[in-house]
Write a protein that holds these residues in place. Structure first.
Motif, PDB file in Angstrom:
ATOM      1  N   ILE A 116       0.847  -1.195   0.000  1.00  0.00           N
ATOM      2  CA  ILE A 116       0.000   0.000   0.000  1.00  0.00           C
ATOM      3  C   ILE A 116       0.883   1.246   0.000  1.00  0.00           C
ATOM      4  CG2 ILE A 116      -1.677   1.302   1.373  1.00  0.00           C
ATOM      5  CD1 ILE A 116      -2.935  -1.131   0.093  1.00  0.00           C
ATOM      6  N   HIS A 138      -1.385  -3.508   3.446  1.00  0.00           N
ATOM      7  CA  HIS A 138      -0.226  -2.733   3.884  1.00  0.00           C
ATOM      8  C   HIS A 138       0.813  -3.619   4.581  1.00  0.00           C
ATOM      9  CE1 HIS A 138       1.823   0.909   4.286  1.00  0.00           C
ATOM     10  NE2 HIS A 138       1.307   1.378   5.391  1.00  0.00           N
ATOM     11  N   GLY A 164       7.679   2.926   3.655  1.00  0.00           N
ATOM     12  CA  GLY A 164       6.671   2.911   4.720  1.00  0.00           C
ATOM     13  C   GLY A 164       5.972   1.572   4.800  1.00  0.00           C
ATOM     14  N   SER A 186       8.325  -0.599   7.769  1.00  0.00           N
ATOM     15  CA  SER A 186       7.711  -0.400   9.085  1.00  0.00           C
ATOM     16  C   SER A 186       6.652  -1.456   9.324  1.00  0.00           C
ATOM     17  CB  SER A 186       7.185   1.026   9.219  1.00  0.00           C
ATOM     18  OG  SER A 186       5.907   1.170   8.729  1.00  0.00           O
ATOM     19  N   ILE A 187       5.488  -1.290   8.707  1.00  0.00           N
ATOM     20  CA  ILE A 187       4.396  -2.250   8.994  1.00  0.00           C
ATOM     21  C   ILE A 187       4.764  -3.640   8.473  1.00  0.00           C
ATOM     22  CG2 ILE A 187       3.027  -1.704   6.922  1.00  0.00           C
ATOM     23  CD1 ILE A 187       0.531  -1.828   8.764  1.00  0.00           C
ATOM     24  N   TYR A 225       5.306   8.768   4.647  1.00  0.00           N
ATOM     25  CA  TYR A 225       4.058   8.121   4.221  1.00  0.00           C
ATOM     26  C   TYR A 225       3.320   9.137   3.355  1.00  0.00           C
ATOM     27  CZ  TYR A 225       4.761   4.704   7.973  1.00  0.00           C
ATOM     28  OH  TYR A 225       5.265   3.728   8.784  1.00  0.00           O
ATOM     29  N   THR A 245      -0.828   8.968   2.734  1.00  0.00           N
ATOM     30  CA  THR A 245      -1.709   9.367   3.835  1.00  0.00           C
ATOM     31  C   THR A 245      -1.455  10.801   4.277  1.00  0.00           C
ATOM     32  OG1 THR A 245      -0.164   8.217   5.286  1.00  0.00           O
ATOM     33  CG2 THR A 245      -2.254   7.109   4.818  1.00  0.00           C
ATOM     34  N   GLN A 255       3.070  11.538   7.130  1.00  0.00           N
ATOM     35  CA  GLN A 255       3.451  11.260   8.519  1.00  0.00           C
ATOM     36  C   GLN A 255       4.904  10.770   8.547  1.00  0.00           C
ATOM     37  OE1 GLN A 255       0.761   9.983   6.995  1.00  0.00           O
ATOM     38  NE2 GLN A 255      -0.778  11.338   7.888  1.00  0.00           N
ATOM     39  N   THR A 286       4.103  15.513   9.117  1.00  0.00           N
ATOM     40  CA  THR A 286       2.895  16.018   9.779  1.00  0.00           C
ATOM     41  C   THR A 286       2.819  15.541  11.227  1.00  0.00           C
ATOM     42  OG1 THR A 286       1.629  14.166   8.923  1.00  0.00           O
ATOM     43  CG2 THR A 286       1.517  16.220   7.677  1.00  0.00           C
ATOM     44  N   THR A 287       3.458  14.435  11.546  1.00  0.00           N
ATOM     45  CA  THR A 287       3.445  13.973  12.936  1.00  0.00           C
ATOM     46  C   THR A 287       4.726  14.336  13.681  1.00  0.00           C
ATOM     47  OG1 THR A 287       4.043  11.802  12.058  1.00  0.00           O
ATOM     48  CG2 THR A 287       1.756  12.122  12.701  1.00  0.00           C
ATOM     49  N   THR A 288       5.646  15.015  12.995  1.00  0.00           N
ATOM     50  CA  THR A 288       6.822  15.570  13.686  1.00  0.00           C
ATOM     51  C   THR A 288       6.985  17.014  13.208  1.00  0.00           C
ATOM     52  OG1 THR A 288       8.288  14.673  11.976  1.00  0.00           O
ATOM     53  CG2 THR A 288       8.107  13.405  14.002  1.00  0.00           C
TER      54      THR A 288
END
Lengths: 391, 287
Positions: free
Chosen positions: B55, B74, B100, B104-105, B130, B133, B136, B148-150
């Motif tokens: 994904i 994913h 990503g 990771s996943i 990522y 999405t 992130q 966006t998350t850091t």
């Protein structure tokens, strides 16, 4: 104090989670949950929320981190959707069995395959039996309010269970709506600091999650069933307290113009608001139609449902998921089962609508109401129908 | 002049799916171009090629290539590919996905497929975020990079992917940027023809999300950067090829070694224990 703002439901949830002063947010990005977590990470980075933000490597890890943090008494929040919720599946059972009061916002989305990022309820229906309290919001205000309430309920020592707040992907997650945002003092006056029922503590060691041999497994399951069922009392009580505090009332089953209705339609989530518009229009035309809206999905509020349906002869149920090879609509099958032993029971008509982001316009609700009247007139219950299906 | 194709890669693309979803300046299209050329050069019958992707933006490759393809969930392209390869050893099983998804996943699958030398080829497009999405923080995001998350910069140590693949047992490890189209194509050919777990990292620009948030300019600026700051060191110690924000990029073929593939190792072990009683399983490997 409350401030009137225009916010996405996602941002509204992140803002109230900040006001709930959580200790930990652990999450993995998945559409359409992303804005919730992105905004929380901003709040943490800006120092507005004194919490650890853990950007983990998958949802399986996210829920595992949440179990770890809740087990030591940290107020814990996460959010996910669809495949992410499915990947958490295994750990969801652990969270409830260990009575860890995690709060999770689920941005409802369809499951693959085919790959779909759009809204329906197939994710949450698949997780029906995980032992969590599960509640549905219809708009941004409700999504925020129910998130605040979820911490209060989850941490109630009579309950001590995880809570899932469901809010529809895109329809709510990415839509800006006017809403009232309470300030931190107001939220904290409603939500006292958490005093865990059980926690990992070096001074009073306990073991969480060990093997349950056949001698005790059955009893633990009975306790779990008892606890979740008995959570109904604290749910109503805390919703009433919420109403006193915030002046917004929520009930396990909501109704809309149902009192004198000839036919009723049962809905869940954001599409209930579209359905209300159709009810108003039909009422103007002289048709007495009404709605029953399921807010609390687990524990299922049977008595509330019976009261809401009353003596109406025909009840339609709109499902947003399919139970393949089974009774078709998961919500409809539960409602049918709920009425099986009742002497007074309506004819129940099943509709499936809005799968994988398929729009459900006013006209589709109109078709559903027409079908309910036809059922009432002919006495014949039609086979479950997928509304808006292209043939 | 009928049947004249505008672009030599067109016969390999599902033109009914065009236009694709990739942004202007995105590097993934270059990767597809290089791959199609590599496929031509490798001499492999396209009917014997399977493309598996996960994904994300790179995951879309499986849908655009006119080859047998599977778009998994994913993180899962590698185990899916291993299953496909074990069941049909005669196929070339190629994984295209982003960092990503793969690191990771799906990270656990990556290290175990490398450890077991599963005979699949992994082309990992690394754009440091990522992207699909919304940007992130991901597992290769350089320290201090913005996501966006850091919002003030990443603080988690990123993976050095060639080192990860090397240390877990991959038999072929290379890294190129989307500027290095000829070298990348050659590495893809080598990987396609080499038995065992091959890993090619492709540094690619994401102008819309990663480049923009980190003030790294557009896709063209990324190419200029790759040209100026890449150093080719074939055989470099993979421990030394970690990446930093606005730092140099060491590219090259780092690892090329031989050891038994998953199915070969199984045959060797069972043959040594069972002798003539054991009927070797087809491996698809010609050595």
């Amino acid at each position: 104090m409350e401030q009137r703002l225009g916010l996405e439901a996602s941002i509204a949830i992140a803002e109230v989670v900040c006001r709930c002063d959580v200790d930990i947010v652990a999450a993995y990005p998945i559409t359409p949950q992303t804005h919730v977590v992105e905004h929380l990470s901003e709040l943490v980075a800006d120092g507005e929320l004194d919490a650890a933000f853990v950007p983990v490597e998958s949802e399986h890890s996210a829920m595992s981190v949440c179990c770890g943090t809740a087990a030591v008494g940290a107020r814990t929040f996460t959010s996910t959707a669809a495949q992410g919720l499915a990947l958490m599946h295994e750990i969801l059972f652990i969270a409830s069995a260990l009575r860890l009061p995690i709060v999770m916002a689920v941005a409802n989305r369809s499951l693959s395959g085919p790959i779909s990022i759009w809204n329906d309820h197939s994710d949450v229906m698949t997780e029906r039996d995980v032992g969590w309290v599960q509640i549905f919001a219809e708009n941004a205000q409700e999504a925020a309010d129910l998130t605040i309430w979820s911490f209060r309920l989850a941490e109630d020592r009579r309950v001590s269970l995880p809570v899932m707040v469901n809010f529809d992907g895109f329809i709510l997650t990415h839509t800006i709506e006017p809403m009232l945002m309470p300030d931190k003092e107001m939220v904290q006056a409603f939500l006292p600091p958490w005093e865990p029922l059980l926690k990992l503590d070096v001074d009073e060691p306990i073991s969480m999650g060990p093997v349950g041999i056949p001698d005790i497994y059955t009893e633990t399951k009975q306790v779990q069933q008892h606890l979740l069922t008995q959570a109904y009392g604290p749910i109503v009580e805390t919703l009433n307290e919420f109403a006193q505090h915030f002046k917004r009332t929520y009930k396990p089953i909501e109704t809309y113009r149902s009192d004198d209705a000839e036919v009723l339609l049962c809905t869940m989530g954001a599409l209930s608001e579209t359905a209300m518009e159709v009810v108003d229009r039909r009422r103007k035309q002289g048709q007495k139609v009404g709605l029953v809206r399921i807010r609390l999905w687990r524990p299922f509020p049977f008595e509330d449902l019976y009261r809401a349906v009353g003596n109406v002869p025909v009840l339609g149920v709109m499902d947003r998921a399919i139970s393949f090879g089974g009774p078709v609509g998961p919500v409809a099958s539960e409602i049918k089962a709920a009425f099986y032993h009742r002497e007074q029971r309506p004819k129940i008509v099943e509709f499936i609508a809005g799968l994988g982001g398929r729009d459900v316009p006013l006209s589709d609700f109109g078709r559903m109401f027409d079908s309910l009247y036809t059922t009432g007139e002919t006495g014949k219950i039609p086979a479950p129908t997928i509304i808006g299906l292209r043939e | 002049m009928k049947n004249q194709h505008i672009n030599p890669v067109e016969p390999y693309l599902r033109m009914d799916r065009m236009p694709h979803i990739w942004c202007p300046g995105c590097g993934i299209g270059i990767v597809v171009n290089c791959f199609v050329r590599a496929l031509n050069q490798s001499g492999i019958d396209p009917d014997l090629v399977s493309i598996i992707s996960g994904i994300g933006c790179t995951g879309r490759i499986a849908g655009y290539l006119k080859l047998d393809s599977f778009h998994t969930t994913h993180g899962r392209p590698i185990p899916f590919a291993t299953g496909l390869k074990v069941a049909r050893p005669e196929l070339k099983v190629l994984v295209f996905s982003g960092e990503g998804d793969l690191v990771s996943i799906g990270g656990n699958h990556l290290i175990h497929a490398a450890r077991r030398n599963s005979d699949i080829k992994v082309f990992c497009v690394n754009n440091f975020t990522y992207a699909m999405t919304g940007g992130q923080v991901g597992p290769t995001a350089p320290i201090h990079s913005i996501a966006t998350t850091t919002p003030y910069g990443s603080y988690d140590r990123p993976f050095n992917l060639p080192f990860l693949a090397d240390s877990t047992g991959a038999v072929y490890v290379a890294r190129w940027t989307t500027y290095h189209v000829r070298q990348l194509t050659r590495s893809m050919v080598e990987a396609i023809n080499k038995p065992g777990f091959c890993f090619v990292e492709i540094i690619a620009p994401c102008p819309t999300i990663y480049q923009r948030r980190n003030r790294l300019g557009d896709g063209l600026e990324a190419m200029r950067y790759y040209k100026r700051y890449s150093r080719v060191i074939n055989g470099a110690n993979t421990r030394m090829v970690g990446l930093e924000l606005k730092g140099p990029i060491i590219v090259g073929k780092f690892i090329d070694r031989d050891r038994s593939t998953l199915l070969e190792a199984m045959n060797e072990e069972f043959s040594s224990k069972l002798g003539a009683r054991y009927q070797p399983y087809p491996t698809g490997v010609v050595r």
